[in-house]
Scaffold this active site. Structure first.
Site, PDB file in Angstrom:
ATOM      1  CE1 TYR A 212       0.810   1.719   4.197  1.00 31.60           C
ATOM      2  CE2 TYR A 212       1.153  -0.653   4.353  1.00 31.60           C
ATOM      3  CZ  TYR A 212       1.345   0.619   4.852  1.00 31.60           C
ATOM      4  OH  TYR A 212       2.087   0.812   5.983  1.00 31.60           O
ATOM      5  CG  PHE A 222      -0.131   9.034   5.597  1.00 31.97           C
ATOM      6  CD1 PHE A 222      -0.282   7.745   6.091  1.00 31.97           C
ATOM      7  CD2 PHE A 222      -1.159   9.577   4.846  1.00 31.97           C
ATOM      8  CE1 PHE A 222      -1.432   7.012   5.842  1.00 31.97           C
ATOM      9  CE2 PHE A 222      -2.314   8.847   4.590  1.00 31.97           C
ATOM     10  CZ  PHE A 222      -2.455   7.563   5.086  1.00 31.97           C
ATOM     11  CG  ASP A 223       3.117   3.901   6.352  1.00 32.86           C
ATOM     12  OD1 ASP A 223       4.329   3.728   6.087  1.00 32.86           O
ATOM     13  OD2 ASP A 223       2.465   3.126   7.075  1.00 32.86           O
ATOM     14  CB  ILE A 242      -8.402   2.231   9.870  1.00 28.40           C
ATOM     15  CG1 ILE A 242      -7.953   2.027   8.420  1.00 28.40           C
ATOM     16  CG2 ILE A 242      -7.356   2.991  10.677  1.00 28.40           C
ATOM     17  CD1 ILE A 242      -7.706   3.340   7.678  1.00 28.40           C
ATOM     18  CE1 TYR A 268      -5.129   5.047  12.475  1.00 20.97           C
ATOM     19  CE2 TYR A 268      -5.037   6.176  10.360  1.00 20.97           C
ATOM     20  CZ  TYR A 268      -4.644   5.140  11.185  1.00 20.97           C
ATOM     21  OH  TYR A 268      -3.766   4.178  10.718  1.00 20.97           O
ATOM     22  CG  PHE A 284      -4.772   3.527   2.293  1.00 14.71           C
ATOM     23  CD1 PHE A 284      -3.496   3.371   2.837  1.00 14.71           C
ATOM     24  CD2 PHE A 284      -5.765   4.090   3.064  1.00 14.71           C
ATOM     25  CE1 PHE A 284      -3.222   3.778   4.130  1.00 14.71           C
ATOM     26  CE2 PHE A 284      -5.504   4.495   4.355  1.00 14.71           C
ATOM     27  CZ  PHE A 284      -4.229   4.341   4.887  1.00 14.71           C
TER      28      PHE A 284
END
Length: 292
Positions: A212, A222-223, A242, A268, A284
């Site tokens: 991902y 962010f990731d 999540i 979140y 994502f």
């Protein structure tokens, strides 16, 4: 007659002395401050017009405290407005006793024993070296508003609802602006398949491997498991990820690639998660590498 005059004069002097002592009360070692007799010293700087505070009031407060003239803390440094609950004192002459002297709108200054504050109010595990038994903290306090705990909780709920509504509107506007017309699921998740996989979808309690890259709506990454060179593994449907992931990955087949558009309530929500701000809608790019 002379003895009578001396007696009257002696009685008058005693009464004057007694009245003087009674009117002065405990003396303050701090110029301009009055003493309560409990170890608290206070000075009114600006008089407010609101009700006097009492235990149970939630107060909107601006404050700072100093040791000598060195600023140790100010609510101005906090990311949001400070609130506090007026409560029973943790020691005689503490800040909460000071609060109970105040009215809404008051600006007051307090001198409070530093050692007791750190040990009994802050419950500090380590006492700073500058805090000696005779040291005092100078607190500068302004009370802007007071409310009940119920009113405070309602205010916070209203704030959260407004932020969630703004987040939902941002999500819908993003989808519309980018021509993403895939039908959302009942929960609000939007999944767009970009490369079909083969075989069944993974069921709950299956261990899945997923590559991902996660982005905010403004494109900020962010990731990314791809940057790390290793897919993430987790058990599907048991809350290890999540909700948007648990639901979205279950829609895919082995080898499938796609994009999950996840509204904040399935991500979140109101929580800060590392670099992800509260109420963030997420995107994502995902690939279901394998599951078993």
């Amino acid at each position: 007659m002379l003895k009578m005059k001396k007696h009257i004069m002696w009685v008058a002097m005693c009464l004057l002395f007694s009245a003087t002592v009674m009117s002065c009360g405990p003396k303050s070692p701090f110029p301009g401050y009055k003493a309560t007799g409990t170890g608290l010293y206070y000075k009114l700087i600006e008089k407010g017009t609101g009700e006097q505070l009492k235990n149970g009031d939630v107060i909107k407060v601006n404050l700072a405290y100093y040791i000598n003239d060195s600023l140790l803390f100010t609510t101005d440094s906090l990311p949001e407005q400070a609130y506090d609950l007026v409560r029973e004192s943790s020691f005689p002459g503490d800040l909460y006793e000071g609060f109970r002297l105040m009215h809404v709108g008051d600006v007051m200054s307090f001198m409070i024993n530093a050692d007791s504050t750190y040990r009994k109010q802050f419950r500090a595990p380590i006492i700073p070296s500058f805090v000696t038994p005779d040291a005092y903290l100078r607190w500068e306090v302004k009370v802007e508003e007071a409310m009940t705990e119920e009113e405070y909780q309602q205010m916070k709920e209203d704030e959260m609802a407004a932020l969630q509504q703004a987040s939902n509107e941002e999500f819908d506007a993003y989808l519309a602006a980018n021509g993403i017309d895939a039908q959302p699921t009942e929960s609000g998740l939007v999944y767009v398949c970009t490369s079909k996989g083969r075989g069944p979808h993974p069921e709950a309690n299956k261990t899945v491997k997923v590559h991902y890259t996660g982005r905010l709506l403004d494109g900020t990454v962010f990731d990314s498991s791809i940057e790390r060179g290793e897919p993430i593994e987790f058990v599907l449907g048991v809350g290890q990820v999540i909700p948007g992931w648990d639901e979205g990955i279950a829609l895919m087949s082995k080898g499938e690639k796609g994009v999950l558009y996840i509204p904040s309530q399935l991500a979140y929500g109101p929580r800060q998660a590392g670099p992800i701000p509260p109420f963030s809608n997420l995107i994502f790019d995902v690939e279901l590498v394998d599951f078993n």
